[in-house]
Design a protein around this motif. Structure first.
Motif, PDB file in Angstrom:
ATOM      1  N   THR A 260       0.921  -1.258  -0.003  1.00  0.00           N
ATOM      2  CA  THR A 260       0.034  -0.050   0.175  1.00  0.00           C
ATOM      3  C   THR A 260       0.744   0.992  -0.161  1.00  0.00           C
ATOM      4  N   ILE A 261       1.984   1.273  -1.073  1.00  0.00           N
ATOM      5  CA  ILE A 261       2.822   3.278  -1.301  1.00  0.00           C
ATOM      6  C   ILE A 261       1.639   3.651  -1.597  1.00  0.00           C
ATOM      7  N   CYS A 262       1.118   4.609  -0.875  1.00  0.00           N
ATOM      8  CA  CYS A 262      -0.027   5.583  -1.421  1.00  0.00           C
ATOM      9  C   CYS A 262       0.993   6.297  -2.445  1.00  0.00           C
ATOM     10  N   GLY A 263       2.099   7.075  -2.951  1.00  0.00           N
ATOM     11  CA  GLY A 263       3.206   7.215  -3.884  1.00  0.00           C
ATOM     12  C   GLY A 263       3.495   6.531  -5.046  1.00  0.00           C
ATOM     13  N   ARG A 264       2.328   5.322  -5.270  1.00  0.00           N
ATOM     14  CA  ARG A 264       2.951   4.474  -6.186  1.00  0.00           C
ATOM     15  C   ARG A 264       2.940   5.276  -7.589  1.00  0.00           C
ATOM     16  N   HIS A 265       2.259   6.193  -7.815  1.00  0.00           N
ATOM     17  CA  HIS A 265       1.606   6.232  -8.866  1.00  0.00           C
ATOM     18  C   HIS A 265       3.043   8.348  -9.710  1.00  0.00           C
ATOM     19  N   PRO A 266       3.068   8.748  -8.164  1.00  0.00           N
ATOM     20  CA  PRO A 266       4.071   9.586  -9.115  1.00  0.00           C
ATOM     21  C   PRO A 266       5.820   8.859  -8.859  1.00  0.00           C
ATOM     22  N   ILE A 267       5.977   7.754  -8.232  1.00  0.00           N
ATOM     23  CA  ILE A 267       7.537   7.105  -7.936  1.00  0.00           C
ATOM     24  C   ILE A 267       7.006   6.398  -9.299  1.00  0.00           C
ATOM     25  N   GLY A 268       5.998   6.373  -9.757  1.00  0.00           N
ATOM     26  CA  GLY A 268       6.328   5.263 -11.247  1.00  0.00           C
ATOM     27  C   GLY A 268       6.093   6.423 -12.520  1.00  0.00           C
ATOM     28  N   ILE A 269       5.635   7.358 -12.067  1.00  0.00           N
ATOM     29  CA  ILE A 269       6.177   7.560 -13.477  1.00  0.00           C
ATOM     30  C   ILE A 269       7.260   9.054 -13.286  1.00  0.00           C
TER      31      ILE A 269
END
Length: 359
Positions: free
Chosen positions: A267-276
């Protein structure tokens, strides 16, 4: 002028400027000036970091490790990417404010770059209420103001480009990575990614458990409230889940990171900005023939809010990382070797010229 208020000051962190400034200095001073197998801080060309965004009593000390790693020697603008916690967003959205307030002072928003990004047609606009409700961006503002103030005169602080990241899929993350890669390539731009790591416990609807230190992600189970695991402690299992995620980020492969998340459900809440940002780094590696030593994230700190021993317990994890982005020297060498600029560098320079980044 439209100013975003520091709505979480006084609850998530101190609203008293002098107190807050002293706390930030204390946490930064406690980070060693040199780290084994890393070197001196700040790291040269460390222009991208991952840092947490919980209340400062929990994550303030961990975040200091990322901010002390940051190389601001050439910084002219700060990109801040954080996840949307309260407002459903399928894409990314930009702030409509001109200033972001902190108890230490105001940060200017780079409205010209915001307008440039909006013209791509890929970014929406945050309402002021959505902007002020979201904590993932705000929790970084005092640290940003503090470290900028240590490097620039008060009236010359680099401006901010806040980007709220929604529930993006891998394809969209690659699209946003393509858009942001030329900005990341520019040595005057800094990228800050806001993310906490594992949110573990029944209250987070996440109780994934790896029974042994060498358990594969697929060997995990979801604990129920009455379960009493007899293998690894719960807190050791949480750390392993997080370490697997951090290893996948350090791999530099967006696909590897996505596969890790699918395997553990972390449950990494910043997974989407990390991915970008990972996609933007991969874009640069392909275009400029960079190697992993200059572009992949390196984690240097890991902490948790508590150590879970029972299924009824809960914790949130905090991790700090930096990435060195050294494009100019490598690109210059590439040009010397073959007599032409890499496409990404040329595109980035042309783009920069149109918005006043290159004189």
């Amino acid at each position: 002028m439209s100013k975003r208020r520091c709505t979480h000051a006084g609850s998530w962190y101190s609203a008293h400027g002098a107190t807050l400034s002293e706390e930030l200095d204390t946490w930064l001073d406690k980070v060693p000036d040199s780290i084994k197998d890393v070197g001196n801080l700040p790291q040269p060309q460390a222009r991208a970091i991952i840092a947490p965004h919980a209340g400062y009593a929990y994550s303030g000390p961990a975040a200091a490790w990322a901010y002390k790693s940051l190389d601001l020697s050439k910084a002219k603008r700060i990109f801040l990417l954080g996840p949307s916690h309260h407002f459903y967003l399928p894409d990314c959205a930009l702030s409509q404010c001109t200033h972001y307030s902190t108890p230490l002072g105001d940060l200017l928003v780079d409205t010209k770059t915001v307008a440039e990004l909006h013209k791509t047609g890929k970014f929406g606009k945050m309402s002021k209420s959505v902007d002020e409700d979201e904590h993932s961006l705000e929790m970084h503002l005092p640290y940003i103001f503090k470290v900028l103030s240590k490097n620039f005169p008060p009236n010359e602080l680099p401006p901010l480009i806040p980007i709220l990241v929604g529930n993006t899929n891998p394809t969209k993350e690659r699209e946003y990575g393509d858009i942001l890669a030329p900005y990341l390539e520019d040595e005057t731009n800094v990228f800050i990614v806001s993310s906490d790591f594992c949110h573990w416990g029944l209250r987070f609807s996440y109780t994934y458990y790896l029974p042994a230190a060498n358990s594969a992600p697929s060997e995990g189970v979801n604990l129920r409230s009455r379960d009493k695991p007899t293998g690894s402690t719960i807190y050791d299992s949480i750390e392993r889940i997080d370490r697997l995620a951090m290893n996948s980020i350090e791999s530099g492969s967006h696909d590897t990171f996505i596969n890790n998340l699918q395997g553990t459900g972390n449950t990494i809440c910043g997974r989407h900005p990390i991915g970008i940002v990972m996609c933007a780094l991969e874009n640069l590696k392909r275009a400029l023939k960079l190697n992993s030593l200059t572009t992949d994230f390196k984690f240097i700190r890991y902490e948790r809010s508590s150590q879970c021993k029972e299924v009824s317990d809960s914790s949130v994890s905090y991790a700090s990382a930096f990435a060195r982005v050294e494009c100019e020297d490598v690109a210059a060498q590439f040009e010397d070797d073959i007599g032409t600029k890499p496409r990404a560098l040329a595109a980035g320079q042309d783009h920069a010229s149109t918005i006043g980044l290159v004189s």
